[in-house]
Motif scaffolding. Structure first.
Motif, PDB file in Angstrom:
ATOM      1  N   THR A  59       9.147   7.409   2.891  1.00 49.76           N
ATOM      2  CA  THR A  59      10.128   6.364   3.196  1.00 49.76           C
ATOM      3  C   THR A  59       9.531   4.970   3.295  1.00 49.76           C
ATOM      4  O   THR A  59      10.184   4.049   3.793  1.00 49.76           O
ATOM      5  CB  THR A  59      10.841   6.685   4.527  1.00 49.76           C
ATOM      6  N   GLY A  60       8.306   4.794   2.797  1.00 46.90           N
ATOM      7  CA  GLY A  60       7.636   3.504   2.873  1.00 46.90           C
ATOM      8  C   GLY A  60       6.540   3.518   3.921  1.00 46.90           C
ATOM      9  O   GLY A  60       6.608   4.260   4.907  1.00 46.90           O
ATOM     10  N   VAL A  61       5.507   2.706   3.728  1.00 45.89           N
ATOM     11  CA  VAL A  61       4.349   2.660   4.635  1.00 45.89           C
ATOM     12  C   VAL A  61       4.093   1.221   5.064  1.00 45.89           C
ATOM     13  O   VAL A  61       3.997   0.317   4.217  1.00 45.89           O
ATOM     14  CB  VAL A  61       3.092   3.240   3.950  1.00 45.89           C
ATOM     15  N   ASP A  62       3.970   1.018   6.368  1.00 48.93           N
ATOM     16  CA  ASP A  62       3.670  -0.308   6.916  1.00 48.93           C
ATOM     17  C   ASP A  62       2.182  -0.604   6.719  1.00 48.93           C
ATOM     18  O   ASP A  62       1.332  -0.151   7.490  1.00 48.93           O
ATOM     19  CB  ASP A  62       4.039  -0.341   8.399  1.00 48.93           C
ATOM     20  N   VAL A  72      -4.385   0.430   2.589  1.00 51.22           N
ATOM     21  CA  VAL A  72      -3.169   0.644   1.798  1.00 51.22           C
ATOM     22  C   VAL A  72      -3.218  -0.247   0.562  1.00 51.22           C
ATOM     23  O   VAL A  72      -3.318  -1.473   0.676  1.00 51.22           O
ATOM     24  CB  VAL A  72      -1.901   0.332   2.621  1.00 51.22           C
ATOM     25  N   VAL A  73      -3.169   0.361  -0.602  1.00 52.17           N
ATOM     26  CA  VAL A  73      -3.156  -0.381  -1.861  1.00 52.17           C
ATOM     27  C   VAL A  73      -1.709  -0.653  -2.270  1.00 52.17           C
ATOM     28  O   VAL A  73      -0.771  -0.109  -1.678  1.00 52.17           O
ATOM     29  CB  VAL A  73      -3.898   0.398  -2.969  1.00 52.17           C
ATOM     30  N   LYS A  74      -1.538  -1.461  -3.289  1.00 53.47           N
ATOM     31  CA  LYS A  74      -0.184  -1.778  -3.749  1.00 53.47           C
ATOM     32  C   LYS A  74       0.507  -0.527  -4.253  1.00 53.47           C
ATOM     33  O   LYS A  74      -0.059   0.258  -5.008  1.00 53.47           O
ATOM     34  CB  LYS A  74      -0.226  -2.834  -4.854  1.00 53.47           C
ATOM     35  N   GLY A  75       1.716  -0.351  -3.814  1.00 55.62           N
ATOM     36  CA  GLY A  75       2.497   0.797  -4.244  1.00 55.62           C
ATOM     37  C   GLY A  75       3.727   0.396  -5.031  1.00 55.62           C
ATOM     38  O   GLY A  75       3.698  -0.597  -5.771  1.00 55.62           O
ATOM     39  N   TRP A  76       4.814   1.129  -4.834  1.00 52.92           N
ATOM     40  CA  TRP A  76       6.014   0.911  -5.641  1.00 52.92           C
ATOM     41  C   TRP A  76       7.219   1.464  -4.901  1.00 52.92           C
ATOM     42  O   TRP A  76       7.095   2.378  -4.077  1.00 52.92           O
ATOM     43  CB  TRP A  76       5.849   1.605  -6.988  1.00 52.92           C
ATOM     44  N   ASP A  77       8.375   0.899  -5.199  1.00 54.55           N
ATOM     45  CA  ASP A  77       9.627   1.387  -4.622  1.00 54.55           C
ATOM     46  C   ASP A  77      10.418   2.132  -5.684  1.00 54.55           C
ATOM     47  O   ASP A  77      10.794   1.557  -6.714  1.00 54.55           O
ATOM     48  CB  ASP A  77      10.454   0.223  -4.073  1.00 54.55           C
ATOM     49  N   ALA A  78      10.676   3.419  -5.465  1.00 55.95           N
ATOM     50  CA  ALA A  78      11.411   4.233  -6.435  1.00 55.95           C
ATOM     51  C   ALA A  78      12.920   4.201  -6.203  1.00 55.95           C
ATOM     52  O   ALA A  78      13.680   4.737  -7.004  1.00 55.95           O
ATOM     53  CB  ALA A  78      10.923   5.679  -6.377  1.00 55.95           C
ATOM     54  N   SER A  79      13.341   3.555  -5.116  1.00 60.83           N
ATOM     55  CA  SER A  79      14.760   3.603  -4.744  1.00 60.83           C
ATOM     56  C   SER A  79      15.570   2.423  -5.237  1.00 60.83           C
ATOM     57  O   SER A  79      16.805   2.461  -5.211  1.00 60.83           O
ATOM     58  CB  SER A  79      14.877   3.671  -3.217  1.00 60.83           C
ATOM     59  N   ASP A  80      14.879   1.343  -5.646  1.00 56.07           N
ATOM     60  CA  ASP A  80      15.533   0.075  -6.005  1.00 56.07           C
ATOM     61  C   ASP A  80      16.180  -0.594  -4.787  1.00 56.07           C
ATOM     62  O   ASP A  80      17.040  -1.460  -4.925  1.00 56.07           O
ATOM     63  CB  ASP A  80      16.600   0.270  -7.095  1.00 56.07           C
ATOM     64  N   LYS A  81      15.760  -0.199  -3.580  1.00 55.22           N
ATOM     65  CA  LYS A  81      16.330  -0.766  -2.357  1.00 55.22           C
ATOM     66  C   LYS A  81      15.296  -1.478  -1.493  1.00 55.22           C
ATOM     67  O   LYS A  81      15.654  -2.289  -0.637  1.00 55.22           O
ATOM     68  CB  LYS A  81      16.990   0.346  -1.523  1.00 55.22           C
ATOM     69  N   GLY A  82      14.013  -1.127  -1.674  1.00 58.43           N
ATOM     70  CA  GLY A  82      12.985  -1.661  -0.796  1.00 58.43           C
ATOM     71  C   GLY A  82      12.100  -2.682  -1.475  1.00 58.43           C
ATOM     72  O   GLY A  82      12.371  -3.153  -2.589  1.00 58.43           O
ATOM     73  N   LEU A  90      12.613   2.773   4.687  1.00 70.52           N
ATOM     74  CA  LEU A  90      13.947   2.978   4.135  1.00 70.52           C
ATOM     75  C   LEU A  90      14.599   4.239   4.696  1.00 70.52           C
ATOM     76  O   LEU A  90      13.921   5.092   5.277  1.00 70.52           O
ATOM     77  CB  LEU A  90      13.878   3.094   2.609  1.00 70.52           C
ATOM     78  N   GLY A  91      15.899   4.349   4.498  1.00 75.47           N
ATOM     79  CA  GLY A  91      16.612   5.566   4.825  1.00 75.47           C
ATOM     80  C   GLY A  91      16.846   5.753   6.313  1.00 75.47           C
ATOM     81  O   GLY A  91      16.724   4.828   7.120  1.00 75.47           O
ATOM     82  N   VAL A  92      17.181   6.999   6.676  1.00 73.77           N
ATOM     83  CA  VAL A  92      17.532   7.294   8.058  1.00 73.77           C
ATOM     84  C   VAL A  92      16.298   7.443   8.952  1.00 73.77           C
ATOM     85  O   VAL A  92      16.414   7.415  10.172  1.00 73.77           O
ATOM     86  CB  VAL A  92      18.390   8.581   8.124  1.00 73.77           C
ATOM     87  N   GLU A  93      15.114   7.633   8.373  1.00 72.35           N
ATOM     88  CA  GLU A  93      13.865   7.706   9.141  1.00 72.35           C
ATOM     89  C   GLU A  93      12.838   6.751   8.526  1.00 72.35           C
ATOM     90  O   GLU A  93      11.860   7.178   7.917  1.00 72.35           O
ATOM     91  CB  GLU A  93      13.317   9.130   9.167  1.00 72.35           C
ATOM     92  N   PRO A  94      13.041   5.448   8.673  1.00 70.89           N
ATOM     93  CA  PRO A  94      12.170   4.473   8.004  1.00 70.89           C
ATOM     94  C   PRO A  94      10.713   4.513   8.461  1.00 70.89           C
ATOM     95  O   PRO A  94       9.829   4.046   7.743  1.00 70.89           O
ATOM     96  CB  PRO A  94      12.819   3.123   8.351  1.00 70.89           C
ATOM     97  N   GLU A  95      10.451   5.092   9.640  1.00 70.30           N
ATOM     98  CA  GLU A  95       9.075   5.162  10.141  1.00 70.30           C
ATOM     99  C   GLU A  95       8.309   6.370   9.598  1.00 70.30           C
ATOM    100  O   GLU A  95       7.093   6.477   9.781  1.00 70.30           O
ATOM    101  CB  GLU A  95       9.090   5.206  11.677  1.00 70.30           C
ATOM    102  N   HIS A  96       8.997   7.271   8.949  1.00 67.15           N
ATOM    103  CA  HIS A  96       8.413   8.553   8.547  1.00 67.15           C
ATOM    104  C   HIS A  96       7.179   8.387   7.660  1.00 67.15           C
ATOM    105  O   HIS A  96       6.141   9.037   7.876  1.00 67.15           O
ATOM    106  CB  HIS A  96       9.476   9.387   7.820  1.00 67.15           C
ATOM    107  N   GLY A  97       7.243   7.519   6.674  1.00 64.07           N
ATOM    108  CA  GLY A  97       6.122   7.341   5.754  1.00 64.07           C
ATOM    109  C   GLY A  97       4.879   6.794   6.434  1.00 64.07           C
ATOM    110  O   GLY A  97       3.748   7.158   6.086  1.00 64.07           O
ATOM    111  N   THR A  98       5.062   5.912   7.428  1.00 66.47           N
ATOM    112  CA  THR A  98       3.916   5.364   8.160  1.00 66.47           C
ATOM    113  C   THR A  98       3.268   6.435   9.024  1.00 66.47           C
ATOM    114  O   THR A  98       2.035   6.495   9.139  1.00 66.47           O
ATOM    115  CB  THR A  98       4.353   4.163   9.021  1.00 66.47           C
ATOM    116  N   MET A 137      -1.535   4.959  -1.333  1.00 61.47           N
ATOM    117  CA  MET A 137      -0.634   4.294  -2.278  1.00 61.47           C
ATOM    118  C   MET A 137       0.796   4.652  -1.866  1.00 61.47           C
ATOM    119  O   MET A 137       1.254   5.757  -2.104  1.00 61.47           O
ATOM    120  CB  MET A 137      -0.889   4.774  -3.707  1.00 61.47           C
ATOM    121  N   PRO A 138       1.520   3.723  -1.228  1.00 63.35           N
ATOM    122  CA  PRO A 138       2.873   4.048  -0.775  1.00 63.35           C
ATOM    123  C   PRO A 138       3.896   3.951  -1.915  1.00 63.35           C
ATOM    124  O   PRO A 138       3.909   2.967  -2.663  1.00 63.35           O
ATOM    125  CB  PRO A 138       3.146   2.985   0.287  1.00 63.35           C
TER     126      PRO A 138
END
Length: 429
Positions: A59-62, A72-82, A90-98, A137-138
């Motif tokens: 869900t994204g990484v801080d 943390v290196v440069k990553g990418w957003d697959a959702s077109d929202k972030g 992103l999403g209902v648990e935005p802290e999950h990826g971190t 890589m987030p």
């Protein structure tokens, strides 16, 4: 969930996770029981994950968190929202990826107070991941939201996997799952691509506590290293781990520490946290043995695991509970030429062919009898006529035939009688 302003204060807690007493010293580091209980501190004498890149598809990484900064290196957003770099929650648990990323490659921080163990990597305070010198890589997903303005997760995941492979990730962590054992055919190509390029994929098995009683995709995909969960006593976690024949190994999944955005922390549970511990272990092995293939890394992890249930592989512990020090040892086999967990490419060749044929058979139109170019004409209907039995002449036909046979029989009889005068009687013996 309550945020905590300073790292020295007790961490916040995710829902349904009971509070535990704060040990003396750094309250975050002291709670990471797996670092010493599972021997990661011994494994660090051999490797810290340097030179390995792990794609966290979540869900994204801080990247600004004090325990992840510069890892943390440069990553990418697959959702077109972030954010384009995959850093926005992103999403209902935005802290999950971190949370996930910090368990893999958190390096801690210096709070000016805590004095750590100088033999350990990283800084003395805060979250220390099991591969603290690895890079994250987030790749952000939007999970749990649906609607016309949201990209389907079935579309996001294969795009995320392909991005990770194309941008040279060595390992992919997928702490996401479903309650469905099957997966969309649209995922086939991406997972087969990762297999072809030698990228190891680790996935969480799911949590019974959230209603997922059976392992679901992507953890059911052949070749994926699927992780089940155990509690602090190394017993299967009934609240935090699903069951299934695709489970490869088990790792801690209860009362886990993790970092969340804003330089804060939380206690959480679930195989979403067990998977990054195994991902981090894979990174340690890759860093120490850079020439090993993903097949051989998997071989080391499963062959070094401590059997936790029935002898051999079982649907709760898989091949056993991870043993990091042993997995990095010189005496563990790593000569596998094929993935011990199967091949998604081979699965596709067999199963998709059958499925596609069944679909084709069900929807196919019959082959036309008349081919293109053939001249087909209408056949004229027969001229209507009255049947003979309905014309009134049938009785006369029957009587005429009977009279004919009477004449023949009578003539024959007369002729026989006339000739009888000249016949001699036969003697009876």
């Amino acid at each position: 969930m309550l945020a905590v302003p300073t790292p020295s204060a007790p961490p916040s807690y995710l829902p349904s996770i009971p509070a535990i007493d704060t040990p003396p010293g750094d309250s975050i580091r002291a709670r990471e029981y797996w670092l010493t209980d599972y021997g990661f501190d011994d494994a660090w004498k051999e490797s810290t994950g340097e030179g390995v890149t792990v794609a966290v598809i979540d869900t994204g990484v801080d990247a600004t968190h004090q325990d992840l900064k510069n890892n943390v290196v440069k990553g990418w957003d697959a959702s077109d929202k972030g954010d384009d770099d995959g850093g926005e929650g992103l999403g209902v648990e935005p802290e999950h990826g971190t949370l996930v990323a910090s368990m893999i490659a958190g390096h801690g921080h210096d709070d000016g107070i805590t004095v750590g163990d100088s033999s350990w990597p990283g800084k003395p305070a805060g979250m220390l991941g099991v591969a603290p010198d690895a890079k994250i890589m987030p790749i952000s997903l939007e999970i749990g939201t649906v609607g016309e303005n949201h990209k389907s997760i079935d579309e996001q995941i294969p795009q995320a996997v392909k991005y990770a492979v194309d941008h040279h990730a060595n390992i992919i962590n997928l702490s996401v799952g479903s309650n469905n054992t099957s997966w969309p055919q649209s995922w086939d190509e991406a997972f087969a691509y990762a297999e072809e390029k030698g990228v190891l994929i680790v996935a969480s098995s799911g949590n019974r506590g959230s209603g997922v009683t059976q392992v679901g995709a992507p953890a059911t995909i052949p070749g994926v290293l699927t992780v089940g969960g155990v509690d602090a006593r190394r017993k299967d976690s009934w609240s935090s781990s699903s069951q299934g024949i695709s489970i490869s190994v088990a790792a801690p999944s209860e009362n886990l520490m993790g970092a969340i955005p804003g330089d804060n922390y939380a206690v959480w549970s679930g195989t979403s946290g067990a998977a990054p511990l195994v991902t981090g272990l894979a990174a340690l092995i890759k860093a120490k043995y850079p020439n090993l293939t993903s097949h051989q890394i998997i071989q080391r992890i499963i062959e070094s695991a401590d059997d936790g249930g029935e002898p051999g592989r079982d649907p709760i512990y898989g091949f056993g509970i991870i043993n990091p020090s042993k997995a990095l040892g010189e005496d563990v086999s790593d000569n596998a030429s094929q993935n011990p967990l199967g091949s998604v490419k081979e699965w596709i060749a067999v199963h998709r062919k059958t499925e596609n044929q069944e679909v084709a058979d069900a929807s196919a139109t019959p082959t036309p009898v008349h081919q293109k170019g053939e001249q087909v004409h209408d056949v004229a209907a027969p001229t209507p006529s009255r049947p003979a039995e309905d014309s009134g002449i049938l009785p006369f036909i029957v009587l005429g035939g009977f009279a004919f046979w009477v004449v023949i029989i009578t003539a024959g009889t007369v002729q026989w009688l006339k000739g009888g005068k000249n016949r001699e009687p036969r003697s009876i013996k």
